[in-house]
Design an enzyme around this catalytic site. Structure first.
Site, PDB file in Angstrom:
ATOM      1  N   CYS A 262       0.924  -0.648  -0.053  1.00 39.41           N
ATOM      2  CA  CYS A 262       0.064  -0.260   0.252  1.00 39.41           C
ATOM      3  C   CYS A 262       1.216   1.092   0.028  1.00 39.41           C
ATOM      4  CB  CYS A 262      -1.277   0.368   1.014  1.00 39.41           C
ATOM      5  SG  CYS A 262      -2.330   0.818   0.814  1.00 39.41           S
ATOM      6  N   HIS A 347      -4.261  -5.314   0.059  1.00 37.83           N
ATOM      7  CA  HIS A 347      -3.961  -5.698   1.312  1.00 37.83           C
ATOM      8  C   HIS A 347      -3.802  -7.173   1.112  1.00 37.83           C
ATOM      9  CE1 HIS A 347      -3.566  -1.877   2.946  1.00 37.83           C
ATOM     10  NE2 HIS A 347      -3.663  -1.174   2.268  1.00 37.83           N
ATOM     11  N   GLU A 349      -2.396  -8.784   2.863  1.00 33.53           N
ATOM     12  CA  GLU A 349      -3.014  -8.807   4.943  1.00 33.53           C
ATOM     13  C   GLU A 349      -4.084  -9.276   5.221  1.00 33.53           C
ATOM     14  OE1 GLU A 349      -1.861  -6.573   3.880  1.00 33.53           O
ATOM     15  OE2 GLU A 349      -3.401  -4.889   5.052  1.00 33.53           O
TER      16      GLU A 349
END
Lengths: 371, 1076
Positions: A262, A347, A349
């Site tokens: 990001c 993202h 994650e």
């Protein structure tokens, strides 16, 4: 109990207040995830933003401590169609409104959120002020006029950790309540621009010893820790004014494997000589299709960014564009083989969102292994 | 990856007749599939026995076989058409089972046909429980403990490990047929026996019960490059233990955190890959323990399903269409999102509204069956509602059901229950439990207690509590005769309260209330279903109403017509009417008029955003339709195509100033109003059975005495023969009166002289005000007294004289002109002793329109819609009847198997859920095909058993003679046997059930009987022979319950005996027909 939202173009949305009392300025954005509001609220990337949830029913499952993405809250306000005061879930610990109250976040409910989303989609993300104790438009307008917005400002400094700290928590299987903590094999220094904890958990669960350092930590200090790899975190706002980080990263390039997510992706790109620009209303949601250009596979990704890397500005650099957003064909990732650095705009994650891109953490491990 | 070039011709197997568990959702998916593949340039060969489908329209596939879905028949089609590929995943369980049979018998290999989408291995992995279980365990996931049993001995062992309650699921049955929950060994034995007898491979699964857990479903799609997306998550309001088809369900999932949802998503991805669904959609069901989140994988369907249709409608993501494109090798990123046009289909839809699906039951049709819900599906249809909140969607769903309930009001239930009785009700899984939940909330039950009793998640209970709290506020205001403030009114509408209920609470007429509400500025706005939560601009006007600020309807200024759909499927009003509505939309499009569809049935083609120019997914009530009319300002509204639902709205809409096009509501009333209609018939000098109308029992009795028995008693303004009875004496009359009165409501009940032994006919015709053209003349196989929807029929007629047919045609034409029909008209006649009686006239689309259209190759509904829009038959080039040289037989399909303990005998109340069509060059073969298509495959040799009522005996002798002549052995009960022997037909005598043992039921169970012909009359005789019919059904022995049916059966056996049936695409029949 009233609450209102005043936008910089003069549009007013009036609804009911929930959460904390007060007012706050921020950039008004929308997120289309249907679940995961708790992760969104605690994601430091939303700093100085007033978040509108496109999905109308929010708060249904309450909140719990396990799903936090940071210790603190950084958002400026939270807007929903219907807030739920009777959450139901086996992990629920506190209702959303109590949570907002406790964390001093002003909430607005009962407005036509779809109309607001369409307004932002059509006119672009804009500044706004959310208020549950001051309703005089003139007064609010004045306050809003004083708010500078995000472009050209370094707001990373508000969210980064003040001191370095070690992170040693892994991903928790919420059903089994088991933490995944394998043996530590690699030492990773994570530059904290507003890092989400699930990134740290995933690094740890992939066998990394993680040291989190403040955003302004110098390249020399980082290298002095003798890391196997450096991680560039997500974070809020405009990447361009975070020039100190760009300088540091430039100095790290080629010396140590780098992985960015990001804002970290944008900073890496800037360090590689690219340019960034502001998107009209950004990407915020958990359903964005991204193509991995190496495999042709599609990942459904979690996204949260208002700025973007200009692909053309990378054209003549020695980098491979690795990922592409299929909705608007914007850049989502790059890799420099020579410099052993890669990053993605979205993202991997998750938290919230799909786990399709988890493999990138393995890629980081492989990169460190090779080096 | 671009589409495959090695594929040229694709065979698609449809799902056959509409049955419980397999509704018109497969017409929706099949039609999408055929259209998508054809557009890509592939040749599509379709087989489906159900004529009432859009997919069997001649334009949809290249070759359309309306033939029975059996491996033998499909083999003939394959031999003839030589397709290179078979797409087995669009035709529900029927299509999938047929594909499995074709593969296992080596037929696919023999003709070089490969399966695309899912192959045999994959299907088996998903469908066969032990393979499935192992696959899931290999994925690191869990399934409920379970074991297989092929015998009672095995079953006993399994349950020892699992314990009670235990779930019993017969393998390879539809909609969970035969599924049950056993709480003790006695029940267990009963259900195991039943389950073993129902399973085609004599296998049942016994499973650990997770009753009371939360139930979720995910709709998953995968492409050739292994891209997987989740299209939609669905959370069931009802807990595990109720079949998902019978559960109120909500999209998206409401009470899962992202962490928990992603666990389910990850599991789904693993499962679709491990099962090996190469391309296409699958539905995966999960159970979640509300106490700790423990996750079990329950089931996976490696095909499009009822849930995928729902998910498509709920999100705007056309699963079946995309699954078809993926099957030919395209990938998700290559397919554009139809709604946004600019973004690709490889994403996960996100929605900004809440969707509630509510099943529609018809227990009133089967009073003898247990109306509680279990793991076997019992609902016959469903309604879907969209709202910005759960509460709004929930209340909209209630009024979408069309069960004359407009709220959670306790007037719909026995509100005098004690608290203890109420608790008992809440513990049961009854279909109307949510009204009891609402009542319990009114009485102050806590959410915790309600959760303990019902296992409905507290989130839903608390939402309902919000509704009831506000209802209380309104009631208090109403009690004080105070009006609602504008804000309160707005809030009430936001919560989904119907005008009808609110008006009722304030004691004012609905329309007055509505007008006042509008005057106060509280109006519905429309939002778009756009797949993306407004992130991108949407171009497809797929709309739903809500009460908020911004309206996105943006009506055009084009010439436009609104088509009102039929709402949820039910017995008596199903896919046939949706077929007509879809044709109306197509017709309007063809002549450049904007078509606007209003409907709330997620299973249908009509609610595909592709079908009409604009789609309003809304309840079909006066309030909701008026809101749309006021927004769109259409040039006209079509009410004649959606069955009784829109027809009921005709008069109120017209009164409110809405222009109803086609036949006027006054003409509709003229046909339906007994007095007016009798006068008309008299004027035309036609005959009809003597009759009368009554508002009370006294009047009824008086009429009965005047007319004499038998009588036909029925309510007015109903479809499907609801509460219709033939009565033979005063006692029976008294018994059925109350129900007829209740169903009739404010309208009178109708009492007709019943014409026993008459032949019934159905006629469909089309009229433009100047000309009348007969679409089709149909002779019913069963005698008058069996509901026309339940009776088989033949087009053209078989036994009726030319002279009588001429009269029938003449009367039809005169009546159509006299009623000033603009569009379709359906008339039912009875023929007795060559005299023609008019039974019923319906100046609207009838149930037989699709059958007739398929038979003659003319899309009657389309033509009718164009006439309504102002065109003439001449302009449409349809001024002469089509004469066909082939025979088409329609046969009805019944849900008896789903309802243990109910009789299979036919009567004036319609009980069938669907229909099939048999088509051939002669009647006998067409009839035989229709029987095969309903799984009533007639034997060509063996033993026939007769038990016949006295009045049928002469004809039974003829039938027996004929069958004996063909080599059948005849068996009969005493009276019948004597009659046969008297007529020189060797016949073996069998005991009736109450006469001792071994009796006929023993013979049936011992598989000693190949065909059963049983007719009965009178309560006692019907009761005595019940077990014969029921065991025939349960053991799947072909049976007939009318003597005319038996005559047809004999003809059919004669026609097929020794002759192989032949198949032919309907397109070929039409060519021939046109030449004539």
């Amino acid at each position: 109990m009233k609450a209102i939202l005043l936008l910089e173009d003069g549009t007013v949305f009036e609804g009911k207040s929930f959460g904390a009392k007060g007012y706050k300025c921020g950039e008004v954005v929308f997120n289309t995830s249907m679940a995961g509001y708790q992760e969104i609220l605690t994601d430091p990337s939303y700093h100085e933003q007033i978040i509108t949830m496109a999905y109308p029913l929010i708060g249904n499952y309450g909140t719990n401590k396990q799903d936090w993405e940071s210790k603190k809250n950084f958002v400026s306000g939270f807007i929903v169609k219907e807030n739920c005061n009777y959450p139901s879930n086996w992990r629920n610990q506190q209702s959303l409104s109590d949570y907002l109250k406790e964390n001093n976040i002003v909430g607005l409910e009962g407005i036509d959120t779809r109309a607001l989303v369409k307004h932002i989609r059509t006119l672009g993300a804009m500044r706004g002020i959310i208020s549950s104790d001051e309703f005089n438009i003139k007064t609010l307008k004045q306050k809003l006029d004083e708010y500078p917005g995000l472009v050209g400002r370094d707001i990373v400094k508000n969210v980064t950790s003040k001191k370095p700290y070690k992170w040693d928590k892994g991903v928790i299987d919420v059903l089994e309540n088991k933490e995944l903590k394998p043996e530590k094999k690699y030492k990773v220094v994570a530059l904290d621009f507003g890092i989400k904890q699930n990134i740290l958990r995933l690094l740890r669960s992939h066998g990394c010893e993680v040291l989190v350092v403040p955003a302004k930590t110098s390249a020399a200090d980082i290298l002095a820790k003798k890391p196997d790899g450096v991680f560039l975190s997500n974070g809020p706002g405009d990447p361009a004014p975070v020039d100190y980080a760009v300088d540091n990263v430039r100095k790290l390039l080629g010396k140590v494997p780098i992985f960015g997510i990001c804002l970290g992706h944008q900073i890496l790109s800037l360090a590689l000589g690219a340019k960034t620009y502001k998107l009209k209303f950004g990407h915020r949601g958990a359903n964005h299709p991204v193509m991995n250009l190496r495999t042709g596979q599609i990942e459904i990704t979690s996204q949260n960014h208002g700025f973007c890397v200009d692909m053309d500005s990378l054209a003549h650099k020695d980098v491979e564009l690795t990922h592409l957003n299929l909705n608007d064909k914007t850049n989502e990732g790059l890799f420099s083989k020579k410099l052993k650095a890669f990053s993605v705009q979205y993202h991997p994650e998750a938290s919230p969102g799909p786990h399709d891109s988890n493999y990138l953490f393995n890629d980081f491990i492989k990169l460190m292994k090779k080096a | 990856m671009p589409k495959r070039k090695d594929i040229h011709k694709i065979l698609i197997i449809g799902s056959g007749p509409i049955v419980i568990g397999q509704g018109c959702e497969f017409d929706y998916s099949g039609t999408q599939g055929c259209k998508a593949l054809k557009q890509q340039g592939y040749k599509v060969v379709l087989v489906n026995s159900n004529p009432a489908t859009i997919m069997t329209d001649p334009e949809v596939a290249d070759k359309t076989y309306i033939e029975p879905i059996t491996p033998e028949i499909i083999e003939m089609i394959i031999a003839k058409e030589k397709p290179d590929s078979l797409l087995p995943t669009l035709g529900g369980q029927t299509g999938l089972n047929a594909a499995v049979a074709l593969a296992e018998r080596g037929i696919l290999k023999k003709y070089g046909v490969r399966m695309i989408g899912a192959d045999l291995k994959t299907i088996k992995k998903a469908e066969e429980r032990d393979l499935f279980k192992q696959t899931i365990i290999d994925c690191g996931l869990e399934v409920p403990k379970s074991g297989y049993a092929h015998s009672w001995e095995e079953a006993k062992k399994v349950v020892e490990e699992i314990g009670f309650p235990a779930i019993i699921r017969p393998s390879y049955t539809l909609g969970g047929t035969g599924g049950n929950v056993a709480y003790n060994l006695d029940e267990y034995k009963k259900y195991i026996d039943w389950g073993l007898s129902l399973s085609p491979n004599k296998q049942v699964l016994v499973e650990e019960s997770v009753i009371g857990w939360k139930e979720y479903e995910l709709e998953v799609m995968r492409d050739k490059k292994d891209n997987v997306v989740i299209v939609c998550s669905i959370e069931n309001l009802d807990p595990m233990g109720i079949h998902t088809g019978d559960s109120v369900t909500v999209a998206p999932a409401q009470t899962l955190t992202d962490k928990e949802y992603q666990i389910m998503r990850d599991a789904s991805l693993k499962i679709i890959r491990a099962i090996g669904v190469e391309t296409g959609g699958s539905n995966i069901q999960f159970a979640v323990n509300p106490a700790d989140g423990k996750l079990y994988v329950i089931e996976m369907n490696p095909r499009v399903s009822r849930s995928s249709a729902l998910a498509s409608k709920a999100t705007g993501f056309p699963i079946a269409k995309i699954a078809s494109l993926l099957a030919v090798g395209m990938t998700l990123d290559e397919i554009p999102n139809d709604i946004t046009k600019k973004t690709p289909a490889c994403f996960e839809p996100t929605i900004d509204y809440c969707v509630v699906k509510w099943p529609r039951f018809t227990f009133e049709k089967f009073p003898k069956t247990n109306p509680n819900l279990t793991v076997q599906m019992k609902s016959v249809g469903e309604a879907m509602a969209i709202g910005r909140t759960f509460k709004e969607a929930f209340q909209k769903a209630i009024r979408s059901l069309e069960i004359d309930r407009y709220s959670l009001d306790n007037k719909y239930i026995d509100a005098s229950l004690s608290k203890t009785q109420l608790r008992d009700k809440l513990r049961l899984f009854c279909w109307d439990k949510l009204w009891y939940v609402a009542e319990a909330i009114r009485r102050g039950f806590s959410t915790e207690e309600l959760f303990d009793l019902t296992k409905i998640d507290p989130w839903f209970l608390d939402n309902i509590k919000d509704i009831i709290k506000f209802e209380d506020k309104i009631k208090k205001k109403a009690a004080k005769s105070k009006a609602l403030s504008k804000d309160e009114l707005q809030k009430a509408k936001e919560l989904g309260f119907s005008d009808k209920y609110l008006a009722n609470l304030f004691g004012v007429p609905e329309n007055d209330f509505r007008l006042n509400r509008i005057e106060q500025g509280v109006k519905a706005v429309y939002k778009m279903v756009d797949t993306c939560g407004a992130e991108f601009e949407a171009t497809t006007p797929y709309l739903y109403s809500t009460y908020e600020k911004e309206c996105e309807a943006n009506p055009t200024t084009r010439k436009k017509i609104i088509i009102l759909g039929g709402g949820p499927n039910r017995i008596g009003q199903g896919i046939e009417f949706d077929y007509c509505c879809v044709h109306a939309a197509f017709a309007l499009k063809e002549i450049g008029i904007e078509s606007i569809m209003v409907n709330c049935n997620p299973e249908t083609v009509s609610t595909d955003y592709d079908t009409s120019d604009r789609l309003y997914f809304e309840p079909l009530t006066f309030e909701d339709v008026m809101s749309i009319v006021e927004k769109e300002k259409p040039d006209g509204v079509i009410v004649q195509f959606g069955g009784q639902t829109p027809l009921k709205l005709a008069v109120p809409l017209e009164k409110a100033g809405v222009k109803i096009i086609g036949t006027s509501p006054d003409s509709i009333d003229l046909a339906e109003d007994r007095k007016r209609f009798n006068a008309l018939v008299k004027k035309l000098k036609f005959r009809q059975p003597d009759s009368g109308t009554a508002y009370n029992y006294e009047q009824t009795l008086k009429i009965a005495n005047k007319l004499g028995y038998p009588l036909l008693v029925r309510p007015s303004f109903v479809l499907g023969g609801r509460a219709m009875r033939v009565v033979y004496d005063e006692l029976e009359l008294k018994n059925c009166f109350a129900e007829a009165m209740e169903v009739s409501g404010e309208h009178p009940i109708l009492i007709d002289q019943f014409l026993g032994e008459a032949t019934e006919m159905d006629v469909d015709a089309i009229c433009d005000g100047k000309h009348v053209v007969i679409g089709g003349l149909m002779e019913h196989i069963e005698e008058a007294g069996v509901h026309s929807g339940d009776s088989a029929c033949s087009l053209p007629p078989v036994t009726i004289s030319k002279k009588v047919l001429k009269q029938v045609i003449e009367q039809t034409k005169k009546l159509a002109m006299e009623l000033k029909v603009r569009g379709l008209i359906n008339i039912q006649f009875a023929i007795k002793n060559d005299e023609v009686f008019i039974l019923e006239v319906n100046p609207r689309a009838s149930r037989t329109i699709p059958f007739v259209s398929k038979s003659i190759g003319v899309p009657l509904a389309k033509l009718a819609a164009k006439i309504m829009a102002g065109m003439t038959l001449e302009e449409l080039n349809f001024t002469k009847e089509v004469e066909i040289s082939h025979y088409c037989v329609k046969e009805a399909v019944f849900p008896f198997l789903k309802f243990p303990g109910i009789d299979t005998i036919l009567g004036p109340e319609m009980l069938s859920t669907g229909e099939v069509m048999g088509i051939s060059d002669d009647f006998g073969r067409a009839y035989a095909k229709s029987q095969i298509a309903t799984s009533n495959t007639l034997p060509e040799s063996g033993k026939v058993f007769f038990s016949i009522k006295d009045s049928d005996k002469p004809r039974a002798v003829e039938v027996a003679k004929s069958l004996y002549g063909m080599g059948f052995k005849i068996m009969a009960t005493k009276g019948t046997c004597i009659e046969f022997i008297k007529n020189n037909i060797p016949s073996e005598f069998v005991l009736k059930v109450y006469e001792g043992r071994p009796n006929i039921v023993d013979n049936i169970i011992n598989k000693d009987i190949d065909l059963i012909i049983n007719t009965a009359i009178g309560k006692q005789s019907i009761l005595d022979s019940f077990s014969i019919r029921r065991s025939a059904l349960d053991r799947q022995v072909p049976y007939v319950t009318t003597i005319r049916g038996a005559v047809a059966v004999a003809k059919a056996i004669e026609a097929v005996k020794g002759h192989k049936l032949k198949v032919k695409p309907i397109q070929a029949y039409y060519k021939k027909g046109n030449k004539k």
